[in-house]
Design a protein around this motif. Structure first.
Motif, PDB file in Angstrom:
ATOM      1  N   PRO A  57      11.038   5.122  -1.252  1.00 30.91           N
ATOM      2  CA  PRO A  57      10.024   6.041  -0.726  1.00 30.91           C
ATOM      3  C   PRO A  57      10.314   7.513  -1.009  1.00 30.91           C
ATOM      4  O   PRO A  57       9.373   8.305  -1.127  1.00 30.91           O
ATOM      5  CB  PRO A  57      10.020   5.749   0.783  1.00 30.91           C
ATOM      6  CG  PRO A  57      11.250   4.974   1.061  1.00 30.91           C
ATOM      7  CD  PRO A  57      11.649   4.287  -0.200  1.00 30.91           C
ATOM      8  N   PRO A  61       6.442  10.681  -3.139  1.00 31.71           N
ATOM      9  CA  PRO A  61       5.559  11.859  -3.009  1.00 31.71           C
ATOM     10  C   PRO A  61       5.597  12.750  -4.248  1.00 31.71           C
ATOM     11  O   PRO A  61       4.557  13.243  -4.705  1.00 31.71           O
ATOM     12  CB  PRO A  61       6.106  12.585  -1.771  1.00 31.71           C
ATOM     13  CG  PRO A  61       6.783  11.520  -0.985  1.00 31.71           C
ATOM     14  CD  PRO A  61       7.376  10.581  -2.005  1.00 31.71           C
ATOM     15  N   ARG A  86       3.093   0.417   2.297  1.00 31.26           N
ATOM     16  CA  ARG A  86       3.141   1.507   3.284  1.00 31.26           C
ATOM     17  C   ARG A  86       3.803   2.734   2.663  1.00 31.26           C
ATOM     18  O   ARG A  86       3.342   3.864   2.840  1.00 31.26           O
ATOM     19  CB  ARG A  86       3.896   1.063   4.537  1.00 31.26           C
ATOM     20  CG  ARG A  86       3.957   2.172   5.602  1.00 31.26           C
ATOM     21  CD  ARG A  86       4.740   1.776   6.831  1.00 31.26           C
ATOM     22  NE  ARG A  86       4.098   0.728   7.596  1.00 31.26           N
ATOM     23  CZ  ARG A  86       4.576  -0.500   7.750  1.00 31.26           C
ATOM     24  NH1 ARG A  86       5.731  -0.832   7.190  1.00 31.26           N
ATOM     25  NH2 ARG A  86       3.922  -1.396   8.455  1.00 31.26           N
ATOM     26  N   ASN A  87       4.867   2.495   1.914  1.00 29.99           N
ATOM     27  CA  ASN A  87       5.553   3.615   1.253  1.00 29.99           C
ATOM     28  C   ASN A  87       4.600   4.381   0.332  1.00 29.99           C
ATOM     29  O   ASN A  87       4.609   5.614   0.294  1.00 29.99           O
ATOM     30  CB  ASN A  87       6.745   3.096   0.434  1.00 29.99           C
ATOM     31  CG  ASN A  87       7.893   2.630   1.310  1.00 29.99           C
ATOM     32  OD1 ASN A  87       7.969   2.993   2.482  1.00 29.99           O
ATOM     33  ND2 ASN A  87       8.779   1.825   0.748  1.00 29.99           N
ATOM     34  N   ILE A  89       1.281   4.527   0.465  1.00 37.74           N
ATOM     35  CA  ILE A  89       0.205   5.201   1.212  1.00 37.74           C
ATOM     36  C   ILE A  89       0.756   6.440   1.934  1.00 37.74           C
ATOM     37  O   ILE A  89       0.122   7.508   1.934  1.00 37.74           O
ATOM     38  CB  ILE A  89      -0.473   4.203   2.183  1.00 37.74           C
ATOM     39  CG1 ILE A  89      -1.211   3.138   1.364  1.00 37.74           C
ATOM     40  CG2 ILE A  89      -1.427   4.925   3.134  1.00 37.74           C
ATOM     41  CD1 ILE A  89      -1.643   1.918   2.161  1.00 37.74           C
ATOM     42  N   GLU A  90       1.949   6.315   2.497  1.00 34.11           N
ATOM     43  CA  GLU A  90       2.546   7.489   3.161  1.00 34.11           C
ATOM     44  C   GLU A  90       2.838   8.598   2.150  1.00 34.11           C
ATOM     45  O   GLU A  90       2.658   9.784   2.435  1.00 34.11           O
ATOM     46  CB  GLU A  90       3.809   7.088   3.915  1.00 34.11           C
ATOM     47  CG  GLU A  90       3.451   6.293   5.172  1.00 34.11           C
ATOM     48  CD  GLU A  90       4.671   5.828   5.983  1.00 34.11           C
ATOM     49  OE1 GLU A  90       4.445   5.230   7.045  1.00 34.11           O
ATOM     50  OE2 GLU A  90       5.818   6.047   5.552  1.00 34.11           O
ATOM     51  N   GLN A  93      -0.348  10.354   1.375  1.00 36.58           N
ATOM     52  CA  GLN A  93      -0.674  11.312   2.450  1.00 36.58           C
ATOM     53  C   GLN A  93       0.140  12.591   2.283  1.00 36.58           C
ATOM     54  O   GLN A  93      -0.383  13.701   2.352  1.00 36.58           O
ATOM     55  CB  GLN A  93      -0.351  10.700   3.825  1.00 36.58           C
ATOM     56  CG  GLN A  93      -1.367   9.694   4.298  1.00 36.58           C
ATOM     57  CD  GLN A  93      -0.928   9.073   5.624  1.00 36.58           C
ATOM     58  OE1 GLN A  93       0.173   8.535   5.721  1.00 36.58           O
ATOM     59  NE2 GLN A  93      -1.783   9.154   6.631  1.00 36.58           N
ATOM     60  N   ALA A  94       1.434  12.402   2.045  1.00 38.51           N
ATOM     61  CA  ALA A  94       2.340  13.560   1.946  1.00 38.51           C
ATOM     62  C   ALA A  94       2.001  14.445   0.751  1.00 38.51           C
ATOM     63  O   ALA A  94       2.188  15.658   0.804  1.00 38.51           O
ATOM     64  CB  ALA A  94       3.792  13.072   1.837  1.00 38.51           C
ATOM     65  N   LEU A 125      -3.664  -0.224   6.725  1.00 37.86           N
ATOM     66  CA  LEU A 125      -2.876   1.008   6.525  1.00 37.86           C
ATOM     67  C   LEU A 125      -3.739   2.079   5.861  1.00 37.86           C
ATOM     68  O   LEU A 125      -3.669   3.264   6.215  1.00 37.86           O
ATOM     69  CB  LEU A 125      -1.642   0.724   5.658  1.00 37.86           C
ATOM     70  CG  LEU A 125      -0.539  -0.134   6.295  1.00 37.86           C
ATOM     71  CD1 LEU A 125       0.471  -0.569   5.244  1.00 37.86           C
ATOM     72  CD2 LEU A 125       0.154   0.647   7.420  1.00 37.86           C
ATOM     73  N   ASP A 128      -6.093   3.562   8.371  1.00 32.40           N
ATOM     74  CA  ASP A 128      -5.390   4.476   9.287  1.00 32.40           C
ATOM     75  C   ASP A 128      -4.946   5.765   8.602  1.00 32.40           C
ATOM     76  O   ASP A 128      -4.645   6.752   9.275  1.00 32.40           O
ATOM     77  CB  ASP A 128      -4.130   3.790   9.870  1.00 32.40           C
ATOM     78  CG  ASP A 128      -4.507   2.690  10.851  1.00 32.40           C
ATOM     79  OD1 ASP A 128      -5.681   2.638  11.254  1.00 32.40           O
ATOM     80  OD2 ASP A 128      -3.622   1.868  11.176  1.00 32.40           O
ATOM     81  N   SER A 129      -4.849   5.740   7.281  1.00 32.81           N
ATOM     82  CA  SER A 129      -4.291   6.890   6.557  1.00 32.81           C
ATOM     83  C   SER A 129      -5.230   8.093   6.566  1.00 32.81           C
ATOM     84  O   SER A 129      -4.792   9.223   6.378  1.00 32.81           O
ATOM     85  CB  SER A 129      -3.998   6.510   5.099  1.00 32.81           C
ATOM     86  OG  SER A 129      -5.209   6.412   4.352  1.00 32.81           O
TER      87      SER A 129
END
Ligand SMILES: NC(=O)c1ccc[n+]([C@@H]2O[C@H](COP(=O)([O-])OP(=O)(O)OC[C@H]3O[C@@H](n4cnc5c(N)ncnc54)[C@H](OP(=O)(O)O)[C@@H]3O)[C@@H](O)[C@H]2O)c1
Length: 282
Positions: A57, A61, A86-87, A89-90, A93-94, A125, A128-129
């Motif tokens: 992860p 980004p 999840r990694n 999608i996060e 976002q970042a 996910l 929710d993102s």
């Protein structure tokens, strides 16, 4: 800038080729790959290749930074995909990714195929993102069959447990073309596309087409699910994979891979690849 995960995979490569064919400058495409060595051909075409592993992860980004859109091709490590996705999608976002097209599974919300659970979790996910996205719920690839019929052709019999179930399969190239339309067109945000072939076939029809085209005798032997799994395991297929194959056929039997939606046809603006065309290319 359009980023593509799984860019060294079959669907990723086809999607990149289609983007370029339809006029995207290769320098506006960023291929996210686990192993840049295996993406030398993409690099040679002018595509930006960056290293990105769903399991790492910290690097994700940076790999996505500056990419407005992401074609998020689902990973291939079944059972590990929820944390991996999840990694991604996060990281999106970042890094301020503005749009994601995610390759899910046909009717992932209701499908009883085992694979659906990871796609459902990923779809949740994404919801929710807060990142605008489109769900490309891909049906079965024709290549799931045409690329794996070697042992069946060798023995003259294709084992399965799908009964009279029908599969509305399309080619990977069809699904790639739909993904490119969603990435480059407008009005797709928030859409959930159930993508499947225009025509469907049973396994008996599939082997009949192969027999006809290859001028060989290939029969279909339908078994119950447990018998199918056991026969595959006996033939040397690892037990986990034999169970997966039997589960997929159970899904076909139930109709989980059959669809009458014409969303794929509409997105690509042409007939989807037929079984006969796919078999002719075997
Ligand atoms: N609808 C269907 O019938 C069907 C059939 C099979 C698969 N699928 C799904 O659709 C996806 C695309 O299909 P495909 O034919 O292109 O599959 P594929 O050729 O197996 O490609 C999978 C891609 O995912 C990448 N990947 C796997 N794990 C990763 C990780 N931890 N980090 C970064 N990248 C990772 C692989 O990278 P490497 O090149 O480094 O291995 C590869 O580029 C599959 O991954 C699977 O989720 C759908």
């Amino acid at each position: 800038m359009i980023a593509i995960t799984g860019a060294t995979g079959n669907l990723g490569r086809l999607s990149i080729a289609e983007l370029i064919r339809r006029g995207t400058d290769p320098s506006d495409i960023r291929a996210l790959v686990r192993d840049p060595e295996s993406a030398r051909d993409l690099d040679a075409q002018g595509v930006t290749v960056v290293r990105a592993d769903y399991d790492e992860p910290d690097g994700l980004p940076e790999a996505l930074k500056g990419a407005e859109k992401l074609l998020f091709i689902s990973g291939s490590e079944i059972g590990r995909r929820v944390p991996q996705h999840r990694n991604v999608i996060e990281a999106a976002q970042a890094s301020g990714t503005e749009f994601i097209a995610y390759t899910s599974l046909l009717r992932a919300d209701t499908s009883r195929i085992g694979l659906a659970a990871e796609h459902r979790a990923t779809e949740a996910l994404l919801a929710d993102s807060g990142i605008p996205h489109t769900l490309l719920r891909n049906g079965w690839y024709l290549e799931n069959y045409t690329e794996n019929l070697g042992p069946s052709l060798h023995h003259g019999v294709h084992l399965g447990s799908a009964g009279e179930g029908r599969v509305s399969a399309a080619s990977r190239a069809d699904y790639a073309a739909a993904a490119v339309e969603v990435l480059t067109g407008s009005g797709h945000e928030g859409e959930v596309y159930e993508l499947a072939g225009d025509r469907s076939f049973t396994y008996a029809e599939m082997v009949a087409e192969v027999s006809r085209a290859r001028k060989t005798a290939l029969a279909y032997r339908d078994m119950d699910s447990d018998g199918h799994r056991a026969a595959l395991a006996e033939a040397g297929v690892p037990e986990d994979f034999a169970a997966l194959l039997a589960d997929w056929d159970a899904g076909v039997k139930r109709g989980d891979l059959f669809a009458e939606d014409d969303a794929l046809h509409r997105l690509i603006g042409r007939d989807t690849t037929s079984l006969a065309e796919a078999v002719a290319r075997m």
